[in-house]
Write a protein that holds these residues in place. Structure first.
Motif, PDB file in Angstrom:
ATOM      1  N   ILE A 170       0.737  -1.205  -0.022  1.00 59.74           N
ATOM      2  CA  ILE A 170      -0.006  -0.041  -0.002  1.00 59.74           C
ATOM      3  C   ILE A 170       0.954   1.191  -0.069  1.00 59.74           C
ATOM      4  CG2 ILE A 170      -1.561   1.480   1.590  1.00 59.74           C
ATOM      5  CD1 ILE A 170      -2.531  -1.380   2.637  1.00 59.74           C
ATOM      6  N   TYR A 171       0.786   1.901  -1.002  1.00 61.32           N
ATOM      7  CA  TYR A 171       1.714   3.175  -1.226  1.00 61.32           C
ATOM      8  C   TYR A 171       0.790   4.423  -0.738  1.00 61.32           C
ATOM      9  CZ  TYR A 171       5.214   6.195  -3.106  1.00 61.32           C
ATOM     10  OH  TYR A 171       6.084   7.224  -3.459  1.00 61.32           O
ATOM     11  N   LEU A 172       1.480   5.025   0.264  1.00 57.95           N
ATOM     12  CA  LEU A 172       0.840   6.233   0.991  1.00 57.95           C
ATOM     13  C   LEU A 172       1.820   7.202   1.112  1.00 57.95           C
ATOM     14  CD1 LEU A 172      -1.968   5.037   3.232  1.00 57.95           C
ATOM     15  CD2 LEU A 172      -2.333   5.931   1.197  1.00 57.95           C
ATOM     16  N   ASP A 173       2.817   7.390   0.081  1.00 59.02           N
ATOM     17  CA  ASP A 173       4.049   8.261   0.082  1.00 59.02           C
ATOM     18  C   ASP A 173       3.966   9.329  -1.356  1.00 59.02           C
ATOM     19  OD1 ASP A 173       5.910   9.590   1.291  1.00 59.02           O
ATOM     20  OD2 ASP A 173       7.645   8.061   0.855  1.00 59.02           O
ATOM     21  N   LEU A 176      -9.036   8.480   6.851  1.00 57.77           N
ATOM     22  CA  LEU A 176      -7.717   8.055   7.490  1.00 57.77           C
ATOM     23  C   LEU A 176      -7.360   8.691   8.858  1.00 57.77           C
ATOM     24  CD1 LEU A 176      -4.666   6.738   6.923  1.00 57.77           C
ATOM     25  CD2 LEU A 176      -4.200   8.879   6.050  1.00 57.77           C
ATOM     26  N   GLU A 177      -7.369   9.950   8.906  1.00 58.74           N
ATOM     27  CA  GLU A 177      -7.414  10.695  10.155  1.00 58.74           C
ATOM     28  C   GLU A 177      -8.324  10.322  11.352  1.00 58.74           C
ATOM     29  OE1 GLU A 177      -5.096  14.843   9.066  1.00 58.74           O
ATOM     30  OE2 GLU A 177      -7.172  14.565   9.179  1.00 58.74           O
ATOM     31  N   ALA A 178      -9.602  10.054  10.942  1.00 58.36           N
ATOM     32  CA  ALA A 178     -10.495   9.546  11.824  1.00 58.36           C
ATOM     33  C   ALA A 178     -10.169   8.246  12.506  1.00 58.36           C
ATOM     34  CB  ALA A 178     -11.786   9.349  11.492  1.00 58.36           C
ATOM     35  N   GLY A 179      -9.715   7.231  11.642  1.00 62.33           N
ATOM     36  CA  GLY A 179      -9.298   5.818  11.831  1.00 62.33           C
ATOM     37  C   GLY A 179      -8.033   5.987  12.842  1.00 62.33           C
ATOM     38  N   LEU A 180      -7.052   6.693  12.337  1.00 59.29           N
ATOM     39  CA  LEU A 180      -5.930   6.676  13.073  1.00 59.29           C
ATOM     40  C   LEU A 180      -6.043   7.137  14.468  1.00 59.29           C
ATOM     41  CD1 LEU A 180      -3.538   8.026  10.240  1.00 59.29           C
ATOM     42  CD2 LEU A 180      -3.589   5.573  11.245  1.00 59.29           C
ATOM     43  N   GLY A 181      -6.646   8.117  14.665  1.00 57.28           N
ATOM     44  CA  GLY A 181      -6.610   9.043  15.963  1.00 57.28           C
ATOM     45  C   GLY A 181      -5.250   9.721  15.925  1.00 57.28           C
ATOM     46  N   GLY A 182      -4.613   9.762  17.078  1.00 56.12           N
ATOM     47  CA  GLY A 182      -3.369  10.537  17.321  1.00 56.12           C
ATOM     48  C   GLY A 182      -3.549  12.054  17.210  1.00 56.12           C
ATOM     49  N   GLU A 229      -7.311   0.739   0.509  1.00 56.03           N
ATOM     50  CA  GLU A 229      -5.950   0.915   1.074  1.00 56.03           C
ATOM     51  C   GLU A 229      -6.026   1.734   2.024  1.00 56.03           C
ATOM     52  OE1 GLU A 229      -3.386   1.102  -3.118  1.00 56.03           O
ATOM     53  OE2 GLU A 229      -4.510   2.761  -2.643  1.00 56.03           O
ATOM     54  N   ILE A 230      -6.806   2.721   2.313  1.00 56.63           N
ATOM     55  CA  ILE A 230      -7.009   3.592   3.593  1.00 56.63           C
ATOM     56  C   ILE A 230      -7.469   2.926   4.827  1.00 56.63           C
ATOM     57  CG2 ILE A 230      -7.993   5.568   4.614  1.00 56.63           C
ATOM     58  CD1 ILE A 230      -6.116   6.432   2.686  1.00 56.63           C
ATOM     59  N   ASP A 231      -8.370   1.943   4.594  1.00 58.43           N
ATOM     60  CA  ASP A 231      -9.005   1.152   5.786  1.00 58.43           C
ATOM     61  C   ASP A 231      -7.797  -0.267   6.238  1.00 58.43           C
ATOM     62  OD1 ASP A 231     -11.043   2.526   5.815  1.00 58.43           O
ATOM     63  OD2 ASP A 231     -12.137   0.823   4.819  1.00 58.43           O
ATOM     64  N   ALA A 264      -4.591   0.503   5.795  1.00 59.11           N
ATOM     65  CA  ALA A 264      -3.134   0.969   6.425  1.00 59.11           C
ATOM     66  C   ALA A 264      -3.675   1.640   7.819  1.00 59.11           C
ATOM     67  CB  ALA A 264      -3.125   2.687   5.607  1.00 59.11           C
ATOM     68  N   VAL A 265      -4.905   1.901   8.258  1.00 66.17           N
ATOM     69  CA  VAL A 265      -5.395   2.283   9.381  1.00 66.17           C
ATOM     70  C   VAL A 265      -5.255   1.169  10.363  1.00 66.17           C
ATOM     71  CG1 VAL A 265      -7.491   2.668  10.856  1.00 66.17           C
ATOM     72  CG2 VAL A 265      -6.918   4.058   8.737  1.00 66.17           C
ATOM     73  N   GLN A 266      -5.633  -0.150   9.997  1.00 65.11           N
ATOM     74  CA  GLN A 266      -5.473  -1.246  10.729  1.00 65.11           C
ATOM     75  C   GLN A 266      -4.012  -1.568  10.975  1.00 65.11           C
ATOM     76  OE1 GLN A 266      -7.820  -2.621  12.131  1.00 65.11           O
ATOM     77  NE2 GLN A 266      -9.403  -1.178  11.055  1.00 65.11           N
ATOM     78  N   ALA A 267      -3.142  -1.408   9.942  1.00 62.74           N
ATOM     79  CA  ALA A 267      -1.740  -1.577  10.294  1.00 62.74           C
ATOM     80  C   ALA A 267      -1.147  -0.770  11.005  1.00 62.74           C
ATOM     81  CB  ALA A 267      -0.942  -1.431   8.854  1.00 62.74           C
ATOM     82  N   ALA A 268      -1.403   0.402  11.192  1.00 62.48           N
ATOM     83  CA  ALA A 268      -1.138   1.658  11.984  1.00 62.48           C
ATOM     84  C   ALA A 268      -1.274   1.511  13.297  1.00 62.48           C
ATOM     85  CB  ALA A 268      -1.485   2.976  11.504  1.00 62.48           C
ATOM     86  N   ARG A 269      -2.657   0.953  13.528  1.00 60.83           N
ATOM     87  CA  ARG A 269      -3.060   0.751  14.934  1.00 60.83           C
ATOM     88  C   ARG A 269      -2.080  -0.315  15.553  1.00 60.83           C
ATOM     89  NH1 ARG A 269      -9.687   0.808  14.467  1.00 60.83           N
ATOM     90  NH2 ARG A 269      -9.892   2.989  14.719  1.00 60.83           N
ATOM     91  N   ARG A 270      -1.973  -1.489  14.761  1.00 57.34           N
ATOM     92  CA  ARG A 270      -1.138  -2.615  15.152  1.00 57.34           C
ATOM     93  C   ARG A 270       0.179  -2.025  15.661  1.00 57.34           C
ATOM     94  NH1 ARG A 270      -3.659  -5.442  10.833  1.00 57.34           N
ATOM     95  NH2 ARG A 270      -1.913  -5.164   9.761  1.00 57.34           N
ATOM     96  N   VAL A 271       0.732  -1.327  14.775  1.00 54.69           N
ATOM     97  CA  VAL A 271       2.232  -0.782  14.906  1.00 54.69           C
ATOM     98  C   VAL A 271       2.214   0.152  16.190  1.00 54.69           C
ATOM     99  CG1 VAL A 271       3.731   0.818  13.771  1.00 54.69           C
ATOM    100  CG2 VAL A 271       2.950  -1.234  12.682  1.00 54.69           C
TER     101      VAL A 271
END
Ligand code: PMP
Length: 353
Positions: A2-5, A249-255, A335-337, A339-346
């Protein structure tokens, strides 16, 4: 993957590649008098006309370069005199210029502060259109109004041209780059408004109206024009789609968001998670198949905190926490969803360390 750069670079569009293809193996030098040369010249000038039209400029005002870095150098080193810039610029501007105006905590510079930094010796003010780390849109119109007559305004619009609608007509010099808008890497340019005196950096040939010597990158220039046409044709639609995905994305990530809530480009989200180092998160996300960055690509590889977040008044530790997710026209909701899952795990994993 997933390319988000997409703020660092974007995949070239098939149409841009197709437009380039005939020129990759073509012999013609646009400066040659024979048929092959004339054909290459026509291709470059056709591309110049299309790029100029998209920028609301005259074709003679378009100087093609090897990209935004070179265009920034041409703008800043081509004038003789004092230059004022901001402390959130891309390194290719920042490193050429000592007078730097700081932004507010959201990463936006004020026209008043910029005008206050201008001295009688100032010939040029350089303020980027859209910041490449936070997406903050800078107030170019207000800056123009606040500047004394005769002071030139340059804007590095590498993250705006073909990407986010910003009024660039207020600037005398505008930097743009192809690989940010699904064109090829290694090509871009500078719009130089008629009447602006600018000395060339590269000498030794009359190309680009004597402003940039060297045989033109025909394939790159043609590919850029194709990419820009498509990007501009779909701009409103792409921006609306990316803004919705960015919000999701921002809503899913929090932070915590770095950058302003309003007045920022749709393709960037810069988020910090307390207690999580940005670089560690980038590496962990990479291992999960998600490409993002901390700071800008040009500054990555080092462990220094982002100069943009530091300029916004953040502590070193806080500035090192920033993670940049950047979207492109090809980014999907799936891809956004993911990425959110992956970021939460990380984030959870790194916080436990
Ligand atoms: N300016 C900005 C705002 C950018 O984001 C970039 C790309 N990182 C550049 C300049 C440099 O562009 P290029 O790669 O075309 O030299």
């Amino acid at each position: 993957m997933i390319y988000l750069d997409h703020a660092a670079s974007t995949p070239a569009r098939p149409e841009a590649r197709a437009a380039m293809e005939p020129w990759l193996a073509d012999a013609g030098n646009p400066s040659s008098l024979h048929a092959a040369g004339r054909r290459a010249r026509r291709a470059v000038e056709d591309a110049r006309e299309r790029v100029a039209a998209r920028l609301g400029a005259d074709p003679k005002e378009i100087v093609f370069t090897s990209g935004a870095t070179e265009a920034n150098h041409l703008a800043l080193l081509g004038v003789a005199g004092h230059v004022v810039t901001t402390s959130i610029e891309h390194a290719s501007v920042l490193e050429l210029c000592a007078t730097r105006v700081a932004p507010d905590a959201e990463g936006v510079v004020s026209a008043k502060d910029v005008a206050a930094a201008v001295t009688p010796k100032t010939v040029l003010v350089s303020v980027m259109a859209v910041n490449n780390e936070t997406g903050a849109v800078q107030p170019l119109e207000a800056i123009r109004r606040a500047l004394p007559k005769g002071v030139l305004l340059h804007t590095d619009a590498a993250q705006a041209v073909g990407r986010f609608p910003v009024d660039l007509a207020v600037a005398d010099l505008v930097t743009f780059s192809a690989h940010k808008i699904q064109g090829p890497k290694g090509v871009g340019g500078l719009r130089v408004r008629k009447g602006v005196a600018l000395a060339p950096l590269l000498k030794g040939g009359g190309q680009e109206f004597e402003r940039r010597a060297g045989t033109e990158n025909v394939a790159g220039i043609v590919g850029f024009a194709a990419a820009l046409d498509l990007a501009c044709a779909a701009l409103a639609e792409d921006v609306a789609r990316q803004a919705a995905l960015r919000d999701r994305l921002e809503a899913g990530l929090g932070g915590t968001r770095n950058g302003p809530a309003a007045g920022r480009a749709a393709h960037l989200a810069n988020v910090a998670f307390e207690g999580v180092d940005g670089e560690a998160a980038v590496l962990a996300l990479d291992a999960e198949g998600v490409c993002v960055s901390s700071g800008s690509a040009c500054a990555s590889g080092g462990t220094e905190p982002s100069h943009v977040l530091l300029a916004m008044g953040q502590s070193k530790a806080r500035a090192k926490a920033g993670i940049r997710f950047s979207l492109g026209p090809s980014t999907t909701e799936a891809e956004i969803d993911a990425a959110v899952q992956a970021a939460r795990r990380v984030v959870e994993r790194l916080r436990k360390r």
